[in-house]
Motif scaffolding. Structure first.
Motif, PDB file in Angstrom:
ATOM      1  N   ARG A 252      -8.488  -4.077  -4.833  1.00  0.00           N
ATOM      2  CA  ARG A 252      -8.976  -3.264  -3.719  1.00  0.00           C
ATOM      3  C   ARG A 252      -9.885  -2.180  -4.276  1.00  0.00           C
ATOM      4  O   ARG A 252      -9.987  -2.007  -5.502  1.00  0.00           O
ATOM      5  N   ASP A 253     -10.555  -1.454  -3.374  1.00  0.00           N
ATOM      6  CA  ASP A 253     -11.323  -0.271  -3.755  1.00  0.00           C
ATOM      7  C   ASP A 253     -10.830   0.868  -2.878  1.00  0.00           C
ATOM      8  O   ASP A 253     -11.326   1.086  -1.772  1.00  0.00           O
TER       9      ASP A 253
ATOM     10  N   GLU B 160     -11.632   0.026   1.035  1.00  0.00           N
ATOM     11  CA  GLU B 160     -11.612  -1.433   1.135  1.00  0.00           C
ATOM     12  C   GLU B 160     -10.257  -1.946   0.633  1.00  0.00           C
ATOM     13  O   GLU B 160      -9.964  -1.906  -0.557  1.00  0.00           O
ATOM     14  N   MET B 161      -9.426  -2.419   1.568  1.00  0.00           N
ATOM     15  CA  MET B 161      -8.051  -2.774   1.239  1.00  0.00           C
ATOM     16  C   MET B 161      -7.857  -4.246   0.875  1.00  0.00           C
ATOM     17  O   MET B 161      -6.796  -4.634   0.417  1.00  0.00           O
ATOM     18  N   ASN B 162      -8.859  -5.083   1.105  1.00  0.00           N
ATOM     19  CA  ASN B 162      -8.820  -6.499   0.711  1.00  0.00           C
ATOM     20  C   ASN B 162      -7.570  -7.205   1.236  1.00  0.00           C
ATOM     21  O   ASN B 162      -6.798  -7.796   0.480  1.00  0.00           O
ATOM     22  N   TYR B 163      -7.390  -7.171   2.544  1.00  0.00           N
ATOM     23  CA  TYR B 163      -6.206  -7.779   3.150  1.00  0.00           C
ATOM     24  C   TYR B 163      -6.113  -9.272   2.850  1.00  0.00           C
ATOM     25  O   TYR B 163      -5.016  -9.792   2.627  1.00  0.00           O
TER      26      TYR B 163
ATOM     27  N   ASN C 264      -6.069   0.467  -8.102  1.00  0.00           N
ATOM     28  CA  ASN C 264      -6.759  -0.672  -7.492  1.00  0.00           C
ATOM     29  C   ASN C 264      -6.264  -2.016  -8.023  1.00  0.00           C
ATOM     30  O   ASN C 264      -6.754  -3.059  -7.609  1.00  0.00           O
TER      31      ASN C 264
ATOM     32  N   TYR D 285       0.813  -1.220   0.000  1.00  0.00           N
ATOM     33  CA  TYR D 285       0.000   0.000   0.000  1.00  0.00           C
ATOM     34  C   TYR D 285       0.847   1.269   0.000  1.00  0.00           C
ATOM     35  O   TYR D 285       0.313   2.379  -0.052  1.00  0.00           O
TER      36      TYR D 285
ATOM     37  N   ARG E 176      -1.152  -5.826   5.611  1.00  0.00           N
ATOM     38  CA  ARG E 176      -1.041  -4.376   5.806  1.00  0.00           C
ATOM     39  C   ARG E 176       0.405  -3.944   6.013  1.00  0.00           C
ATOM     40  O   ARG E 176       0.781  -2.814   5.643  1.00  0.00           O
TER      41      ARG E 176
ATOM     42  N   VAL F 245      -4.921  -9.760  -0.775  1.00  0.00           N
ATOM     43  CA  VAL F 245      -3.520  -9.364  -0.896  1.00  0.00           C
ATOM     44  C   VAL F 245      -2.613 -10.414  -0.260  1.00  0.00           C
ATOM     45  O   VAL F 245      -1.538 -10.727  -0.795  1.00  0.00           O
TER      46      VAL F 245
END
Length: 259
Positions: A178-179, A184-187, A217, A68, A82, A190
Motif C-alpha cells: 500500500r501507499d 492508497e490502501m490496495n484493497y 506499507n 489496517y 477493509r 490485500v
C-alpha cells in the motif's frame, strides 16, 4: 553490562560510517535488515532467564482486527479487505517490568547503539517513549499464538528474536502493498494476500538476530507457534520526537493498564 559484552562487535562495527551506510542501503532496498547473531549466546541466555522468570507477569491478549488496524467501516461488507478480521494473540511484559540491569535495557539505552539505529533509519535522533510501559517490551507466543496480517502505523520497528519455537513462528511479509501517505490502501491486493493467493517473503531469523523492518506499507504477519517452546521476541520502541507517549486507549489494548 557494557555494550561490547552483549553484542558481536567484531561482526558488526556499528560505530563505522561505511557499515552504517551499508545497513541503510539494505534497509532502503529491501524494507528489512537482519543482522544475525547480533547478541552473543551469554546475553541471549540472560534474557531468556529473565523472560521465563517474569512470564507470570505478562498480559495475554487474543483479539481480532483488520489488516489496517482501524475500526470497521460500514461502507464495506464484513468480508471486504477493509473490514475482514484476522486473529492475533500474544503475551507481553512492559518496560517497567524489565530489570534495570537487563541486557535489553543496557542495549536500548546505549548511546552508540541508538546512534547506529538513527543513522540506518535516517532519523536525526531517537527518543524513549514518555510513558513507562512502551519503550522495551518482551513478547511471548506460546503454542497456537500468532500475529495476524497487518500494516504498522509506525514507520519502523526494531526487534530481537530471543527464543525460537520448535516450528512455526515464521515472519512473513510482502513489501509495497500500500501507499499509506497517498491514501492508497490496495484493497484488491490485500484481498489476494488474505486469500493466500500472493507469494510471500520470509525472514530467516535465528535467536540473537537484530531486525529493522519498515512495516508501514509492507503487510506482514507471524505464523502460529508450534510445539512446547515459547517464542520470545524483544521489541525496542523509539520515537523520532521526544515526549511521545502511547495513548490510554492503546495502552489498555496492548498492556491491560495505563501505568
Amino acid at each position: 553490562m557494557p555494550l561490547s559484552d552483549s553484542m558481536n562487535k567484531a561482526a558488526y562495527p556499528i560505530e563505522n560510517s561505511d557499515f552504517r551506510a551499508e545497513c541503510k542501503k539494505t534497509l532502503s532496498e529491501n524494507g528489512a535488515l537482519v543482522l544475525p547473531n547480533f547478541l552473543n549466546g551469554e546475553t541471549i541466555q540472560a534474557i531468556i532467564q529473565e523472560g521465563e522468570a517474569k512470564k507470570n507477569l505478562a498480559w495475554f491478549t487474543q483479539s481480532t482486527h483488520n489488516v489496517y488496524l482501524t475500526h470497521v467501516d460500514n461502507n464495506y461488507d464484513t468480508e471486504h479487505a477493509r473490514n475482514k478480521q484476522v486473529s492475533s494473540s500474544k503475551g507481553c511484559i512492559t518496560d517497567d517490568q524489565i530489570d534495570p540491569t537487563s541486557p535489553l535495557r543496557q542495549l536500548y539505552d546505549a548511546p552508540l547503539f541508538r546512534a547506529f539505529l538513527a543513522s540506518v533509519l535516517d532519523e536525526t535522533a531517537l527518543y524513549n517513549y514518555a510513558d513507562n510501559l512502551s519503550s522495551i517490551n518482551l513478547h511471548y507466543a506460546s503454542e497456537g499464538q500468532e500475529l495476524g496480517w497487518h500494516f504498522d502505523n509506525s514507520s519502523f520497528a526494531i526487534t530481537l528474536l530471543i527464543q525460537k519455537p520448535e516450528s512455526g513462528g515464521v515472519f512473513e511479509y510482502i513489501e509495497n502493498m500500500r501507499d499509506a501517505d497517498a491514501g492508497e490502501m490496495n484493497y484488491s491486493g490485500v484481498s489476494e494476500v488474505l486469500a493466500g493467493q500472493k507469494k510471500v517473503k520470509k525472514l530467516a531469523i535465528e535467536p540473537g538476530a537484530l531486525v529493522l523492518f519498515r512495516g508501514r506499507n509492507a503487510i506482514h504477519r507471524v505464523t502460529p507457534t508450534q510445539g512446547k517452546i515459547t517464542r520470545m521476541l524483544a521489541v525496542l520502541a523509539y520515537n523520532s520526537q521526544p515526549h511521545i507517549a502511547l495513548s490510554e486507549a492503546a495502552s489498555k489494548t496492548f498492556y491491560g493498564r495505563v501505568k
